[in-house]
Design a protein around this motif. Structure first.
Motif, PDB file in Angstrom:
ATOM      1  N   SER A   1      42.770  37.283  35.176  1.00 36.35           N
ATOM      2  CA  SER A   1      41.330  37.191  34.906  1.00 36.35           C
ATOM      3  C   SER A   1      40.955  35.803  34.390  1.00 36.35           C
ATOM      4  O   SER A   1      39.959  35.212  34.826  1.00 36.35           O
TER       5      SER A   1
ATOM      6  N   SER B   1      37.283  37.886  38.620  1.00 37.16           N
ATOM      7  CA  SER B   1      37.659  37.941  37.214  1.00 37.16           C
ATOM      8  C   SER B   1      37.179  39.236  36.569  1.00 37.16           C
ATOM      9  O   SER B   1      37.902  39.841  35.769  1.00 37.16           O
TER      10      SER B   1
ATOM     11  N   SER C   1      39.536  41.994  37.688  1.00 36.11           N
ATOM     12  CA  SER C   1      40.809  41.915  36.976  1.00 36.11           C
ATOM     13  C   SER C   1      40.654  42.338  35.522  1.00 36.11           C
ATOM     14  O   SER C   1      41.522  43.037  34.970  1.00 36.11           O
ATOM     15  N   SER C   2      39.569  41.925  34.902  1.00 34.31           N
ATOM     16  CA  SER C   2      39.313  42.316  33.510  1.00 34.31           C
ATOM     17  C   SER C   2      39.181  43.829  33.388  1.00 34.31           C
ATOM     18  O   SER C   2      39.724  44.433  32.450  1.00 34.31           O
TER      19      SER C   2
END
Length: 92
Positions: A53, A65, A68-69
Motif C-alpha cells: 500500500s 493503494s 491493498s490497505s
C-alpha cells in the motif's frame, strides 16, 4: 535491553526483512515485486499488504493503494499507519 523494533526485526521472516529493506531504500519496483511474490505465498501477510500500500502511494497508484490497505485492514484492524495510507490515498 534491545528495543522492541530490534526484537521484531530479529524474528520476522527473511523475505519480510528484504521487502522492508527494499522499501526503505526507495527501490519501489523491486519492493513491489517482492511484496507480490510474498503475497502469492502468504496472502494474509499483514506487513506485505501494508508495505505494498505504501509503495503504491509513492507511485501515485491511489486506487490500488486503497485496495491493498483494505486487504491489510481485513487481516488486522489495529494498524494506524494503514489508516493513514487510506487517508492519503483519498487525498491523492
Amino acid at each position: 535491553m534491545p528495543a522492541a523494533a530490534d526484537i521484531w526485526k530479529s524474528t520476522e521472516p527473511a523475505s519480510t526483512k528484504i521487502l522492508v529493506a527494499l522499501y526503505e531504500s526507495g527501490q519501489f519496483s523491486q519492493a513491489e515485486a517482492t511484496a507480490s511474490e510474498l503475497l502469492a505465498l502468504h496472502p494474509r501477510d499483514h506487513l506485505a499488504w501494508k508495505v505494498l500500500s505504501a509503495i503504491q502511494l509513492a507511485n501515485n497508484q491511489f486506487v490500488e493503494s486503497l485496495e491493498s490497505s483494505h486487504r491489510c485492514l481485513d487481516i488486522s484492524r489495529n494498524d494506524a499507519a494503514v489508516y493513514n495510507n487510506v487517508g492519503v490515498a483519498f487525498l491523492g
